[in-house]
Each structure stands twice: as C-alpha cells, then as structure tokens.
Write a protein that holds these residues in place. Structure first.
Motif, mmCIF file in Angstrom:
data_model
loop_
_atom_site.group_PDB
_atom_site.id
_atom_site.type_symbol
_atom_site.label_atom_id
_atom_site.label_comp_id
_atom_site.label_asym_id
_atom_site.label_seq_id
_atom_site.Cartn_x
_atom_site.Cartn_y
_atom_site.Cartn_z
ATOM 1 N N LEU A 1 46.629 -31.517 -67.893
ATOM 2 C CA LEU A 1 45.196 -31.649 -68.197
ATOM 3 C C LEU A 1 44.411 -30.491 -67.597
ATOM 4 O O LEU A 1 43.609 -29.839 -68.281
ATOM 5 N N TYR A 2 44.651 -30.215 -66.320
ATOM 6 C CA TYR A 2 43.860 -29.186 -65.637
ATOM 7 C C TYR A 2 44.164 -27.786 -66.189
ATOM 8 O O TYR A 2 43.274 -26.950 -66.285
ATOM 9 N N ARG A 3 45.420 -27.550 -66.540
ATOM 10 C CA ARG A 3 45.771 -26.251 -67.128
ATOM 11 C C ARG A 3 44.997 -26.067 -68.432
ATOM 12 O O ARG A 3 44.394 -25.045 -68.691
ATOM 13 N N ARG A 4 45.018 -27.141 -69.241
ATOM 14 C CA ARG A 4 44.311 -27.064 -70.524
ATOM 15 C C ARG A 4 42.807 -26.886 -70.325
ATOM 16 O O ARG A 4 42.131 -26.258 -71.127
ATOM 17 N N GLU A 5 42.307 -27.412 -69.207
ATOM 18 C CA GLU A 5 40.874 -27.338 -68.928
ATOM 19 C C GLU A 5 40.479 -26.051 -68.193
ATOM 20 O O GLU A 5 39.350 -25.920 -67.732
ATOM 21 N N GLY A 6 41.436 -25.137 -68.041
ATOM 22 C CA GLY A 6 41.092 -23.811 -67.519
ATOM 23 C C GLY A 6 41.158 -23.643 -66.013
ATOM 24 O O GLY A 6 40.681 -22.637 -65.480
ATOM 25 N N PHE A 7 41.751 -24.602 -65.312
ATOM 26 C CA PHE A 7 41.863 -24.470 -63.850
ATOM 27 C C PHE A 7 43.004 -23.515 -63.491
ATOM 28 O O PHE A 7 44.023 -23.463 -64.183
ATOM 29 N N ALA A 8 42.825 -22.793 -62.373
ATOM 30 C CA ALA A 8 43.859 -21.881 -61.883
ATOM 31 C C ALA A 8 44.189 -22.252 -60.438
ATOM 32 O O ALA A 8 43.311 -22.669 -59.666
ATOM 33 N N GLU A 9 45.465 -22.061 -60.090
ATOM 34 C CA GLU A 9 45.900 -22.383 -58.719
ATOM 35 C C GLU A 9 45.337 -21.355 -57.748
ATOM 36 O O GLU A 9 45.479 -20.157 -57.960
ATOM 37 N N ILE A 10 44.717 -21.828 -56.647
ATOM 38 C CA ILE A 10 44.219 -20.884 -55.631
ATOM 39 C C ILE A 10 44.890 -21.087 -54.277
ATOM 40 O O ILE A 10 44.781 -20.251 -53.396
ATOM 41 N N ALA A 11 45.572 -22.218 -54.110
ATOM 42 C CA ALA A 11 46.257 -22.452 -52.829
ATOM 43 C C ALA A 11 47.252 -23.584 -53.007
ATOM 44 O O ALA A 11 47.209 -24.331 -53.989
ATOM 45 N N ARG A 12 48.133 -23.678 -52.051
ATOM 46 C CA ARG A 12 49.149 -24.734 -52.060
ATOM 47 C C ARG A 12 49.285 -25.237 -50.627
ATOM 48 O O ARG A 12 49.326 -24.435 -49.681
ATOM 49 N N ARG A 13 49.273 -26.551 -50.441
ATOM 50 C CA ARG A 13 49.392 -27.108 -49.091
ATOM 51 C C ARG A 13 50.716 -27.850 -48.992
ATOM 52 O O ARG A 13 50.866 -28.937 -49.555
ATOM 53 N N ALA A 14 51.658 -27.223 -48.281
ATOM 54 C CA ALA A 14 53.016 -27.772 -48.209
ATOM 55 C C ALA A 14 53.018 -29.095 -47.466
ATOM 56 O O ALA A 14 52.413 -29.224 -46.389
ATOM 57 N N GLY A 15 53.675 -30.100 -48.060
ATOM 58 C CA GLY A 15 53.844 -31.394 -47.407
ATOM 59 C C GLY A 15 52.542 -32.114 -47.113
ATOM 60 O O GLY A 15 52.448 -32.911 -46.178
ATOM 61 N N TYR A 16 51.531 -31.884 -47.919
ATOM 62 C CA TYR A 16 50.178 -32.392 -47.638
ATOM 63 C C TYR A 16 50.091 -33.916 -47.746
ATOM 64 O O TYR A 16 49.392 -34.561 -46.969
ATOM 65 N N TYR A 17 50.803 -34.478 -48.711
ATOM 66 C CA TYR A 17 50.690 -35.926 -48.915
ATOM 67 C C TYR A 17 51.667 -36.678 -48.005
ATOM 68 O O TYR A 17 52.668 -36.122 -47.542
#
Ligand code: COA
Length: 152
Positions: free
Chosen positions: A119-135
């Motif tokens: 959904l987010y890819r289709r809506e034009g969002f881009a990855e800006i960060a990644r938080r390892a083991g966040y959840y």
C-alpha cells in the motif's frame, strides 16, 4: 458503493477499539486511550473514520507537529479490505496534515507487513530509515516518508 472519510466521533470508539485489537494484537491501544484521542484530549492527535455505504470500514490516527505529520495507525475492517479504504483514509490524513501546516508524512511499519508495505509503495512512500529489532518480537521497523499531498 459510497466510500467517505470523516473525523471520528465518540460513537466510533467501540468499533475503532475492536478493529485495533484485530489489526494490532501485539500492541493494541486501549479503548480509554482511543476515547481520549477521539475526544481531542491527546495533544496533536486526530482520528478519522472511513465508511462504506454508511458502514464503519476503517480508521486512521495521525499526529501533526509543525511541519511533520506522523501516521500512527491505519486499519481497514477485514471484510472491507482491497476496496480502497486505506487509500481514502490516507487522502483524509493528507488533507488534515496539510491544513495543520505539515509538509512531510512519516510512518513506521513492520518489515514483515507485506500488505501495508505494498500500500505505502503504491502511495509513493520511500524508506528513510530502518530500526533493527524495534518490535517486541524482534521484527525490524521500516520508517517511510513522503510529501503531504495538497488537496487540489
Ligand atoms: C494494510 C491495510 C491498512 C490496507 O488497507 P486496504 O483498505 O485493504 O487497502 P486499499 O484497498 O486502500 O489498498 C490499496 C492498494 O494497496 C495495495 N495493497 C493493500 N493491501 C494489500 C495486500 N494485503 N497485499 C498486497 N497489496 C496490498 C494494493 O496495491 C491495493 O490496490 P488493489 O487492491 O487495487 O490491488 C489493511 O490490510 C489492514 O488494515 N491491515 C492490518 C493493519 C495494518 O497492518 N496497518 C498498517 C500498519 S503500518
């Protein structure tokens, strides 16, 4: 079918809380917290509800602080999925964020949430960060961003 989005009202709290439990079982917000947010007592936070032919179909919660809006929650009732509800909610969130002066819309999503990432890819969002083991279960969080879309 008629799909519409409006600000949430106190009568929506039960439906939002039920869907919250279903959509975010590992980390559900309590009905009390949702009620406070819908009543406007959680600073910066607003809730929106989507309806299909007058039926509750989904909700979104967004926080706007100066030029940044953060999508905190978005969920569609299972039987209403893949009918454009989330896209409509995102458009509602954009309108609210733009009116509040936000220019960027951010969100966090689980790395294993294939549907939401699509959904987010289709809506034009881009990855800006990644938080390892966040959840809590060790899954990474992906931080996505796009510009707030101004209503034409
Ligand atoms: C993710 C979620 C909000 C999507 O809601 P939705 O109302 O079904 O989404 P839409 O109908 O607006 O989908 C728009 C497009 O996004 C993509 N998409 C949405 N869900 C998808 C899925 N499960 N798999 C693949 N692509 C998907 C498709 O491109 C879709 O268009 P299409 O149906 O014409 O192919 C919904 O699945 C949900 O509530 N999930 C549980 C809660 C959740 O994970 N929220 C996000 C937390 S960050």
């Amino acid at each position: 079918m008629t799909l519409s989005v409006r600000p949430a009202e106190p009568e929506d709290v039960d439906a939002i809380a039920d869907l919250e439990l279903l959509a975010f079982p590992l980390d559900p917000w309590s009905p009390t917290l949702i009620g406070e947010g819908v009543a406007g007592r959680v600073p910066t936070t607003s809730y929106f509800v989507a309806e299909q032919d007058g039926r509750f179909a989904g909700y979104a919660a967004v926080s706007v602080v100066q030029d940044v809006a953060e999508l905190q929650r978005i969920a569609t009732a299972p039987r209403e999925r893949r009918t454009g509800v989330a896209v409509a909610l995102l458009a509602g969130v954009d309108g609210h964020a733009a009116a509040g002066g936000a220019e960027r819309l951010l969100l966090e999503v689980r790395d294993d949430n294939v549907g939401a990432l699509a959904l987010y890819r289709r809506e034009g969002f881009a990855e800006i960060a990644r938080r390892a083991g966040y959840y809590r279960d060790g899954t990474d969080a992906v931080v996505l961003e796009r510009f707030v879309r101004m209503t034409p």
